[in-house]
Design a protein around this motif. Sequence first.
Motif, PDB file in Angstrom:
ATOM      1  N   HIS A 170       0.846  -1.137   0.111  1.00 55.58           N
ATOM      2  CA  HIS A 170      -0.080   0.244   0.142  1.00 55.58           C
ATOM      3  C   HIS A 170       0.832   1.286   0.036  1.00 55.58           C
ATOM      4  N   ASP A 171       2.123   1.222  -0.114  1.00 52.41           N
ATOM      5  CA  ASP A 171       2.940   2.283   0.091  1.00 52.41           C
ATOM      6  C   ASP A 171       2.941   3.036  -1.411  1.00 52.41           C
ATOM      7  N   GLY A 172       3.325   4.216  -1.151  1.00 53.26           N
ATOM      8  CA  GLY A 172       3.170   5.099  -2.543  1.00 53.26           C
ATOM      9  C   GLY A 172       1.837   5.571  -3.066  1.00 53.26           C
ATOM     10  N   PRO A 173       1.831   6.322  -3.816  1.00 52.32           N
ATOM     11  CA  PRO A 173       0.658   6.962  -4.572  1.00 52.32           C
ATOM     12  C   PRO A 173      -0.217   6.260  -5.219  1.00 52.32           C
ATOM     13  N   PHE A 174       0.401   5.153  -5.917  1.00 50.42           N
ATOM     14  CA  PHE A 174      -0.293   3.975  -6.515  1.00 50.42           C
ATOM     15  C   PHE A 174      -0.595   2.911  -5.768  1.00 50.42           C
ATOM     16  N   GLY A 175      -0.204   2.604  -4.530  1.00 48.00           N
ATOM     17  CA  GLY A 175      -0.247   1.492  -3.718  1.00 48.00           C
ATOM     18  C   GLY A 175      -1.649   1.153  -3.300  1.00 48.00           C
TER      19      GLY A 175
ATOM     20  N   ASP B 117      -9.722   4.519  -1.355  1.00 50.24           N
ATOM     21  CA  ASP B 117     -10.656   5.383  -1.808  1.00 50.24           C
ATOM     22  C   ASP B 117     -10.331   6.948  -1.777  1.00 50.24           C
ATOM     23  N   ARG B 118      -9.209   7.453  -1.034  1.00 48.30           N
ATOM     24  CA  ARG B 118      -8.483   8.528  -1.131  1.00 48.30           C
ATOM     25  C   ARG B 118      -7.707   8.694  -2.253  1.00 48.30           C
ATOM     26  N   LYS B 119      -6.929   7.491  -2.450  1.00 48.84           N
ATOM     27  CA  LYS B 119      -5.953   7.631  -3.756  1.00 48.84           C
ATOM     28  C   LYS B 119      -6.863   7.517  -5.147  1.00 48.84           C
TER      29      LYS B 119
END
Length: 289
Positions: A52-57, A252-254
């Motif tokens: 789940h790390d990073g903007p695309f995780g 959901d936030r990403k």
Amino acid sequence: MVRIIGILTGLVFTLAVLISFGVDTYSNLTTEAEETAEHHFHAEPLDVSFPHDGPFGKWDTAQLQRGYVVYKEVCSACHSLKYVAFRDLADLGYTEAEVQALAAEWQVPGIDPRTGETVMRAAEPTDYFPSPYPNDVAAAAANNNAIPPDLSLMTKARHGGAPYVYSLLTGYEDPATYSHDGERLLEAYPDFEVPTGLYFNPYFPNLNLAMAPPLTTTGQVTYEDGTEATIAQMSKDVSAFLSWTAEPTMDDRKQTGWPVLGFVLFATILAYLSKKQIWAAVKPAKRKH
């Protein structure tokens, strides 16, 4: 005369306070702090990555389910999740029937409708995870006067987040053999001792932790997907699970964030082109020299 004496007394007192403040401030600014073992041998969290790390995780639901097993079988003996309801487990990929079955494995306080007395009953999906202790006094008495913290927001409350939790769970060491950057702890600080009832862990700020090593052997829990439950694997899984309890809406936030950023970028370009079009016919005024 009384008024004058009162004013003079106040001035003397104020002057004494200012002098004391100035002396203490000067002393603090000019005196070098003595480096302690806690400061010198405290270790930063390990560099460990999660899906789940990073903007695309994204959340790895299989990992989160394994982490829930570790929490239930090990961590829940001392730590609560008071901000998480059993119905939230549906976000981990469990069906409604599975959520009801998982909730029923827990006992929560209830009221006997016949007598009005407090009784323990099987939990329902709308209930929140119960505390293992009735109050803080009982919690402290069972843990060497240290109250186990609630874990709902732990990865948000601690610097380092999930890597910190992972490092803490896997970082118990023997102070007699521990070294950092090639320097042995007891050679640098021969008087260093771990107080009775505490455990040495270099990832904890003061090196001494009241929590005994919770994960001690491979196979301490059983994973239904067949994953080998090593100490490192269990630590990583429960760290990911606690990241989810702290921010269950991360996916959901990403998913919302990227379209919003795209719209803002498009609107910025559109505003720039509009400005160019509107002011295209306007010639800049000539400067008079």
